[in-house]
Motif scaffolding. Structure first.
Motif, PDB file in Angstrom:
ATOM      1  N   THR A  98      84.385  -6.283  65.569  1.00  0.00           N
ATOM      2  CA  THR A  98      84.658  -7.715  65.484  1.00  0.00           C
ATOM      3  C   THR A  98      83.413  -8.599  65.445  1.00  0.00           C
ATOM      4  O   THR A  98      83.484  -9.729  64.989  1.00  0.00           O
ATOM      5  CB  THR A  98      85.512  -8.174  66.684  1.00  0.00           C
ATOM      6  N   SER A  99      82.289  -8.109  65.950  1.00  0.00           N
ATOM      7  CA  SER A  99      81.142  -9.026  66.016  1.00  0.00           C
ATOM      8  C   SER A  99      79.791  -8.308  66.015  1.00  0.00           C
ATOM      9  O   SER A  99      79.716  -7.083  66.092  1.00  0.00           O
ATOM     10  CB  SER A  99      81.250  -9.869  67.287  1.00  0.00           C
ATOM     11  N   ARG A 100      78.744  -9.129  65.961  1.00  0.00           N
ATOM     12  CA  ARG A 100      77.375  -8.640  66.073  1.00  0.00           C
ATOM     13  C   ARG A 100      77.093  -8.541  67.576  1.00  0.00           C
ATOM     14  O   ARG A 100      77.028  -9.554  68.263  1.00  0.00           O
ATOM     15  CB  ARG A 100      76.460  -9.670  65.406  1.00  0.00           C
ATOM     16  N   ILE A 101      76.959  -7.312  68.094  1.00  0.00           N
ATOM     17  CA  ILE A 101      76.840  -7.177  69.550  1.00  0.00           C
ATOM     18  C   ILE A 101      75.395  -7.208  70.027  1.00  0.00           C
ATOM     19  O   ILE A 101      75.122  -7.328  71.211  1.00  0.00           O
ATOM     20  CB  ILE A 101      77.527  -5.880  70.066  1.00  0.00           C
ATOM     21  N   TYR A 102      74.459  -7.066  69.073  1.00  0.00           N
ATOM     22  CA  TYR A 102      73.041  -7.085  69.450  1.00  0.00           C
ATOM     23  C   TYR A 102      72.261  -7.546  68.229  1.00  0.00           C
ATOM     24  O   TYR A 102      72.497  -7.061  67.120  1.00  0.00           O
ATOM     25  CB  TYR A 102      72.609  -5.665  69.851  1.00  0.00           C
ATOM     26  N   SER A 103      71.334  -8.492  68.396  1.00  0.00           N
ATOM     27  CA  SER A 103      70.540  -8.950  67.257  1.00  0.00           C
ATOM     28  C   SER A 103      69.261  -9.601  67.757  1.00  0.00           C
ATOM     29  O   SER A 103      69.316 -10.622  68.440  1.00  0.00           O
ATOM     30  CB  SER A 103      71.343  -9.950  66.422  1.00  0.00           C
ATOM     31  N   VAL A 104      68.122  -8.961  67.458  1.00  0.00           N
ATOM     32  CA  VAL A 104      66.836  -9.522  67.890  1.00  0.00           C
ATOM     33  C   VAL A 104      65.796  -9.347  66.783  1.00  0.00           C
ATOM     34  O   VAL A 104      65.882  -8.398  66.000  1.00  0.00           O
ATOM     35  CB  VAL A 104      66.295  -8.836  69.180  1.00  0.00           C
ATOM     36  N   PRO A 105      64.810 -10.242  66.725  1.00  0.00           N
ATOM     37  CA  PRO A 105      63.725 -10.062  65.755  1.00  0.00           C
ATOM     38  C   PRO A 105      63.062  -8.685  65.952  1.00  0.00           C
ATOM     39  O   PRO A 105      62.999  -8.201  67.091  1.00  0.00           O
ATOM     40  CB  PRO A 105      62.744 -11.190  66.111  1.00  0.00           C
ATOM     41  N   LEU A 106      62.608  -8.069  64.857  1.00  0.00           N
ATOM     42  CA  LEU A 106      62.144  -6.680  64.920  1.00  0.00           C
ATOM     43  C   LEU A 106      61.162  -6.405  66.057  1.00  0.00           C
ATOM     44  O   LEU A 106      61.297  -5.424  66.779  1.00  0.00           O
ATOM     45  CB  LEU A 106      61.490  -6.264  63.588  1.00  0.00           C
ATOM     46  N   PHE A 107      60.191  -7.280  66.249  1.00  0.00           N
ATOM     47  CA  PHE A 107      59.154  -7.027  67.249  1.00  0.00           C
ATOM     48  C   PHE A 107      59.673  -7.117  68.682  1.00  0.00           C
ATOM     49  O   PHE A 107      58.995  -6.708  69.619  1.00  0.00           O
ATOM     50  CB  PHE A 107      57.946  -7.953  67.056  1.00  0.00           C
ATOM     51  N   LYS A 108      60.867  -7.697  68.840  1.00  0.00           N
ATOM     52  CA  LYS A 108      61.407  -7.836  70.193  1.00  0.00           C
ATOM     53  C   LYS A 108      62.309  -6.681  70.600  1.00  0.00           C
ATOM     54  O   LYS A 108      62.747  -6.589  71.742  1.00  0.00           O
ATOM     55  CB  LYS A 108      62.158  -9.158  70.332  1.00  0.00           C
ATOM     56  N   ASP A 109      62.606  -5.794  69.651  1.00  0.00           N
ATOM     57  CA  ASP A 109      63.403  -4.619  69.997  1.00  0.00           C
ATOM     58  C   ASP A 109      62.441  -3.454  70.290  1.00  0.00           C
ATOM     59  O   ASP A 109      61.478  -3.242  69.546  1.00  0.00           O
ATOM     60  CB  ASP A 109      64.311  -4.242  68.819  1.00  0.00           C
ATOM     61  N   SER A 110      62.715  -2.709  71.371  1.00  0.00           N
ATOM     62  CA  SER A 110      61.770  -1.656  71.782  1.00  0.00           C
ATOM     63  C   SER A 110      61.611  -0.571  70.712  1.00  0.00           C
ATOM     64  O   SER A 110      60.478  -0.166  70.401  1.00  0.00           O
ATOM     65  CB  SER A 110      62.189  -1.047  73.118  1.00  0.00           C
ATOM     66  N   PHE A 111      62.723  -0.112  70.094  1.00  0.00           N
ATOM     67  CA  PHE A 111      62.593   0.950  69.093  1.00  0.00           C
ATOM     68  C   PHE A 111      61.795   0.470  67.875  1.00  0.00           C
ATOM     69  O   PHE A 111      60.878   1.145  67.407  1.00  0.00           O
ATOM     70  CB  PHE A 111      63.965   1.471  68.634  1.00  0.00           C
ATOM     71  N   LEU A 112      62.157  -0.721  67.392  1.00  0.00           N
ATOM     72  CA  LEU A 112      61.492  -1.244  66.186  1.00  0.00           C
ATOM     73  C   LEU A 112      60.022  -1.573  66.448  1.00  0.00           C
ATOM     74  O   LEU A 112      59.165  -1.359  65.600  1.00  0.00           O
ATOM     75  CB  LEU A 112      62.238  -2.475  65.663  1.00  0.00           C
ATOM     76  N   ARG A 113      59.762  -2.061  67.656  1.00  0.00           N
ATOM     77  CA  ARG A 113      58.375  -2.378  67.985  1.00  0.00           C
ATOM     78  C   ARG A 113      57.534  -1.089  68.007  1.00  0.00           C
ATOM     79  O   ARG A 113      56.436  -1.020  67.471  1.00  0.00           O
ATOM     80  CB  ARG A 113      58.301  -3.081  69.334  1.00  0.00           C
ATOM     81  N   GLY A 114      58.107  -0.032  68.596  1.00  0.00           N
ATOM     82  CA  GLY A 114      57.428   1.265  68.621  1.00  0.00           C
ATOM     83  C   GLY A 114      57.185   1.794  67.214  1.00  0.00           C
ATOM     84  O   GLY A 114      56.155   2.402  66.925  1.00  0.00           O
ATOM     85  N   PHE A 115      58.137   1.536  66.305  1.00  0.00           N
ATOM     86  CA  PHE A 115      57.978   1.921  64.888  1.00  0.00           C
ATOM     87  C   PHE A 115      56.819   1.134  64.270  1.00  0.00           C
ATOM     88  O   PHE A 115      55.915   1.710  63.660  1.00  0.00           O
ATOM     89  CB  PHE A 115      59.299   1.644  64.154  1.00  0.00           C
ATOM     90  N   LEU A 116      56.845  -0.188  64.486  1.00  0.00           N
ATOM     91  CA  LEU A 116      55.836  -1.032  63.831  1.00  0.00           C
ATOM     92  C   LEU A 116      54.416  -0.777  64.341  1.00  0.00           C
ATOM     93  O   LEU A 116      53.449  -0.973  63.617  1.00  0.00           O
ATOM     94  CB  LEU A 116      56.210  -2.515  63.983  1.00  0.00           C
ATOM     95  N   ILE A 117      54.316  -0.320  65.602  1.00  0.00           N
ATOM     96  CA  ILE A 117      52.972   0.026  66.085  1.00  0.00           C
ATOM     97  C   ILE A 117      52.700   1.535  65.936  1.00  0.00           C
ATOM     98  O   ILE A 117      51.798   2.084  66.544  1.00  0.00           O
ATOM     99  CB  ILE A 117      52.702  -0.485  67.521  1.00  0.00           C
ATOM    100  N   LYS A 118      53.543   2.174  65.097  1.00  0.00           N
ATOM    101  CA  LYS A 118      53.302   3.541  64.579  1.00  0.00           C
ATOM    102  C   LYS A 118      53.350   4.628  65.644  1.00  0.00           C
ATOM    103  O   LYS A 118      52.673   5.642  65.539  1.00  0.00           O
ATOM    104  CB  LYS A 118      51.938   3.640  63.880  1.00  0.00           C
ATOM    105  N   LEU A 119      54.163   4.438  66.685  1.00  0.00           N
ATOM    106  CA  LEU A 119      54.120   5.373  67.810  1.00  0.00           C
ATOM    107  C   LEU A 119      54.813   6.702  67.582  1.00  0.00           C
ATOM    108  O   LEU A 119      54.498   7.676  68.242  1.00  0.00           O
ATOM    109  CB  LEU A 119      54.733   4.713  69.058  1.00  0.00           C
ATOM    110  N   TYR A 120      55.814   6.725  66.681  1.00  0.00           N
ATOM    111  CA  TYR A 120      56.533   8.005  66.535  1.00  0.00           C
ATOM    112  C   TYR A 120      56.900   8.306  65.088  1.00  0.00           C
ATOM    113  O   TYR A 120      58.040   8.626  64.776  1.00  0.00           O
ATOM    114  CB  TYR A 120      57.768   8.064  67.449  1.00  0.00           C
TER     115      TYR A 120
END
Ligand SMILES: Cc1cc2nc3c(=O)[nH]c(=O)nc-3n(C[C@H](O)[C@H](O)[C@H](O)COP(=O)(O)OP(=O)(O)OC[C@H]3O[C@@H](n4cnc5c(N)ncnc54)[C@H](O)[C@@H]3O)c2cc1C
Length: 381
Positions: A239-261
């Motif tokens: 029914t809805s968007r249950i989670y939505s944050v700018p990429l750098f504010k999400d832990s998984f995406l931030r870890g991706f953007l700083i090339k951690l894994y």
């Protein structure tokens, strides 16, 4: 090389392209998750006949020939003129327009959707209704399965095929096509400008710990609710968007953007360079000239071969896309990954991936992700 190890077990930097698995005539290769949580081949020595085909198609060992590539790609700023299509995709919506063109002509598309556990997986699309889950970038290594074998089979029946994937996957498929003598004119290859692919095990840990009790119906790594250049990571239920944050504010995406894994090979990717692996290359047009800036999304398109040009020109002639040719330099200025596969591997990468099996996501993200952004790594949390 002794006859006992004439197989990909001797390759120690695997991109996870699945070419060896697809080509093995003895069924001696299965794909498993490595300790670091990436897809790698595992050889059953009792079945392996040491035919060497897996080594022949491995793009890390044998780079595909670039004889059919243009000496310099033709580069475009581009987007779909259909606003909904453009908004539902990560960049300018060029992939769905190419896919629709292939489907309209009775062809088949292979692109990345989801498996039951919400991990990315290549899927066969033969109908418009199946297209939606393949839209958008999934920033996790995808499971290719037996896609290349299926492509060989379909072309034998006279089908045209479009395959979209990372540069290493396209390189693996190109070697497979040559080895299996697939009719090359029947297969259109699109590679993505690719920063690198995060570990499926890391994403699974993140998802399980944070959204286990939720009934997920869609995940968007590049939701344009906040625009294209500042896109959000969103998770939806029925029914809805249950989670939505700018990429750098999400832990998984931030870890991706700083090339951690990222997959180990991504830090010195042999495929992120010219000539590109695809007949067409798609990416985000970062640093697009002001005149063309638009938060609905702008694509960079590189046309790398005659086959790619034929396909791209059909979209232009039908007037379903906007396309303006620019210099290669305009495109690479803010998007060096088009021409270079090199970037520094963070010191913490290996340690993080060792800990992923035994520690919680909360522990991992507090120890490595929030703090390493500040350039500081506490040993104890
Ligand atoms: C892991 C990854 C890293 C990327 N890094 C960059 C980058 O650094 N710079 C840049 O300019 N562009 C990058 N891109 C490409 C960009 O995000 C868009 O995918 C591309 O521009 C196509 O967008 P579109 O609007 O034309 O179509 P979209 O509808 O967004 O199509 C996305 C296409 O990518 C395919 N895809 C999605 N996830 C995966 C995956 N995990 N593995 C293989 N194929 C997948 C889908 O099947 C679909 O065909 C990356 C994409 C991925 C998947």
């Amino acid at each position: 090389m002794s006859s006992s190890n004439k197989n990909v077990s001797i390759v120690n930097v695997c991109s996870g392209c699945f070419a060896c698995y697809n080509v093995c005539p003895a069924g001696a290769i299965e794909i498993v998750l490595s300790r670091e949580g990436f897809y790698v081949p595992k050889i059953d020595k009792s079945l392996c006949t040491n035919c060497g085909l897996c080594l022949k198609v491995c793009p890390v060992v044998n780079a595909p020939s670039s004889e059919d590539r243009f000496s310099e790609p033709k580069v475009y700023i581009s987007w779909s003129l259909d606003e909904k299509t453009r908004l539902n995709s990560s960049s300018g919506g060029l992939y769905p327009e190419l896919a629709k063109l292939i489907l309209e002509n009775g062809g088949i598309v292979f692109a990345v959707g989801w498996n039951k556990e919400w991990l990315p997986q290549h899927k066969e699309v033969s109908d418009y209704s199946q297209l939606s889950e393949t839209l958008g970038s999934k920033y996790v290594q995808s499971y290719v399965g037996d896609t290349y074998r299926r492509i060989a089979e379909l072309t034998e029946y006279g089908k045209k095929v479009l395959f979209v994937g990372t540069p290493c996957q396209v390189a693996g498929l190109r070697n497979f096509i040559k080895q299996r003598r697939v009719i090359e004119d029947s297969v259109f290859l699109v590679d993505l400008v690719c920063f690198g692919t995060p570990s499926p095990s890391v994403f699974k840990k993140y998802l399980t710990e944070n959204f286990n009790n939720k009934k997920i119906t869609a995940i968007s790594f590049r939701d344009k609710v906040t625009g294209w250049s500042t896109s959000s990571f969103s998770i939806y239920d029925k029914t809805s968007r249950i989670y939505s944050v700018p990429l750098f504010k999400d832990s998984f995406l931030r870890g991706f953007l700083i090339k951690l894994y990222l997959t180990r090979i991504c830090y010195s990717c042999p495929f992120s360079k010219l000539p590109r692996q695809g007949d067409i290359t798609l990416g985000d047009f970062w640093g697009v000239p002001d005149k063309y800036k638009d938060e609905k999304g702008v694509s960079v398109v590189l046309v790398n071969s005659e086959k790619g040009e034929e396909l791209f020109n059909q979209l232009r002639e039908k007037q379903i896309i906007f396309a303006e040719q620019v210099s290669l330099e305009t495109a690479t200025k803010s998007n060096p990954r088009i021409v270079s596969g090199h970037m520094k591997m963070p010191n913490e990468r290996d340690k993080l991936l060792m800990e992923i099996h035994s520690k919680s996501w909360k522990y991992i993200s507090r120890k490595y992700i929030n703090l390493s952004v500040l350039g500081d790594l506490l040993e104890e949390v």
